[in-house]
Design a protein around this motif. Structure first.
Motif, PDB file in Angstrom:
ATOM      1  N   SER A  14      37.647 -99.599 -21.786  1.00 38.08           N
ATOM      2  CA  SER A  14      36.645 -99.917 -20.762  1.00 38.08           C
ATOM      3  C   SER A  14      35.988-101.264 -20.994  1.00 38.08           C
ATOM      4  N   GLN A 139      37.910 -82.699 -29.100  1.00 40.03           N
ATOM      5  CA  GLN A 139      38.143 -82.097 -27.788  1.00 40.03           C
ATOM      6  C   GLN A 139      38.869 -80.759 -27.959  1.00 40.03           C
ATOM      7  N   GLY A 168      30.364 -94.077 -23.048  1.00 39.09           N
ATOM      8  CA  GLY A 168      30.436 -92.710 -23.562  1.00 39.09           C
ATOM      9  C   GLY A 168      29.275 -92.320 -24.446  1.00 39.09           C
ATOM     10  N   ASN A 180      26.579 -81.831 -20.590  1.00 35.65           N
ATOM     11  CA  ASN A 180      26.980 -82.962 -19.748  1.00 35.65           C
ATOM     12  C   ASN A 180      27.216 -84.207 -20.580  1.00 35.65           C
ATOM     13  N   ASP A 183      30.537 -83.945 -22.188  1.00 37.29           N
ATOM     14  CA  ASP A 183      31.598 -84.203 -21.204  1.00 37.29           C
ATOM     15  C   ASP A 183      31.768 -85.704 -20.963  1.00 37.29           C
ATOM     16  N   VAL A 184      30.644 -86.444 -20.880  1.00 33.13           N
ATOM     17  CA  VAL A 184      30.697 -87.898 -20.666  1.00 33.13           C
ATOM     18  C   VAL A 184      31.400 -88.582 -21.837  1.00 33.13           C
ATOM     19  N   LYS A 187      35.199 -88.269 -21.951  1.00 32.20           N
ATOM     20  CA  LYS A 187      35.943 -89.098 -20.994  1.00 32.20           C
ATOM     21  C   LYS A 187      36.422 -90.395 -21.645  1.00 32.20           C
ATOM     22  N   GLU A 188      35.747 -90.818 -22.730  1.00 29.66           N
ATOM     23  CA  GLU A 188      36.101 -92.055 -23.424  1.00 29.66           C
ATOM     24  C   GLU A 188      36.991 -91.826 -24.643  1.00 29.66           C
ATOM     25  N   ASP A 190      38.724 -88.485 -27.530  1.00 31.01           N
ATOM     26  CA  ASP A 190      38.907 -87.059 -27.795  1.00 31.01           C
ATOM     27  C   ASP A 190      38.156 -86.603 -29.045  1.00 31.01           C
TER      28      ASP A 190
END
Length: 325
Positions: A14, A139, A168, A180, A183-184, A187-188, A190
């Motif tokens: 990113s 993860q 992240g 939450n 979860d954020v 996304k970046e 594991d």
């Protein structure tokens, strides 16, 4: 005879836009009487040399060369300006090691280690480097929110383990917001790290190899307008970066010694920027960046300027040190 310098920028994470900005600053700053600079964009779908007219020429990954109108161009040194993967996590370092091409960043192992926040902090703890309380998740792990909060407390930080520029990262104040934030972070990456909140002065300490010696640069104090030093604070002007930091003499000496110790214990080379927060008067390490931002507004160049090192000198020294290896 002028040296051919490949400035690698972009990357797979990113942070690629920030890297392109850093790389272009290096390109514009290098002394044209001493170096012939080439912009090399590294992306998942292409590795290309980009000329002044933005024409693209594919790189030959077998030997990291490029053919331009029938002429094969090779490079004396690589200036690494890739934030995130694959420039900051060891992959490019390993590749250039195999090709025996000097580069301005640290070695492969150090890059991989410092890019992994969890492993970095674990390696440094036996050397007396203080850190926040932490909880690790991969993860797919099952976890108990109460157990996490019992260990790290509230508020806490949830971070992607292998990401930079505050991608992240979330600050969690209430238990119901923890899921939450997790979860954020996932996304970046594991792997994630959940850390206790350290309430104190945050500083950034640049350490480089300068003219053959380990040099600690003037310290920067971070004062964020947001809840923490997030992406907006770093890149959209929502923070004050005060260099030199407003520290006592003992605080300054303490954190400088710690930053230098980390650099030398890890056998670092090239640029580094370590983030610390003072808790009960003691600096606690958050993370280390080995490819910090290199724009004129970035923290490490600000620190170099405070040490009377110009951008041109900073970049020239990095190349000279790489060519010595």
């Amino acid at each position: 005879m002028k040296k051919n310098i490949a400035i690698i920028m972009g990357g797979y994470s990113s942070e690629y836009k920030i890297s392109l900005t850093s790389g272009n600053v290096v390109y514009e700053t290098l002394n044209p009487n001493k170096y012939t600079a080439y912009r090399i964009h590294i992306f998942k779908d292409k590795w290309v040399y980009v000329d002044k007219s933005d024409n693209e020429f594919p790189m030959d990954r077998n030997d990291f060369s490029v053919n331009v109108q029938g002429e094969k161009i090779t490079f004396d040194c690589v200036f690494n300006a890739i934030h995130g993967s694959p420039g900051e996590d060891g992959y490019m370092q390993g590749y250039f090691k195999l090709l025996n091409i000097p580069h301005t960043s640290c070695d492969m192992y150090q890059a991989g280690l410092t890019y992994n926040k969890r492993d970095l902090l674990s390696v440094l703890k036996p050397y007396g480097i203080k850190t926040a309380e932490s909880f690790y998740l991969n993860q797919g792990d099952t976890f108990n929110e109460d157990a996490i909060i019992e260990k790290v407390g509230l508020p806490c930080f949830v971070k992607a383990n292998k990401a930079g520029s505050s991608f992240g990262v979330s600050k969690v104040h209430k238990k119901e917001d923890l899921q939450n934030a997790i979860d954020v972070a996932f996304k970046e990456d594991d792997e994630i790290i959940i850390e206790s909140f350290l309430d104190g002065t945050e500083v950034s300490v640049g350490v480089i190899t300068y003219k053959g010696e380990t040099k600690v640069l003037p310290i920067t104090e971070i004062v964020s307008e947001n809840d923490f030093f997030d992406y907006e604070a770093k890149y959209l002007g929502k923070s004050q970066e005060i260099t030199p930091a407003r520290l006592t003499k003992s605080q300054e000496e303490n954190v400088s010694q710690q930053a230098k110790k980390v650099y030398e214990v890890l056998k670092m080379k090239g640029f580094s920027r370590s983030e610390f927060i003072f808790k009960d008067g003691e600096p606690h390490l958050l993370e280390m960046n080995t490819i910090p931002g290199l724009t004129r507004e970035s923290i490490l160049p600000q620190q170099a300027a405070a040490a009377n090192i110009s951008l041109a000198d900073l970049f020239d020294n990095a190349i000279e040190e790489a060519l010595k290896k």
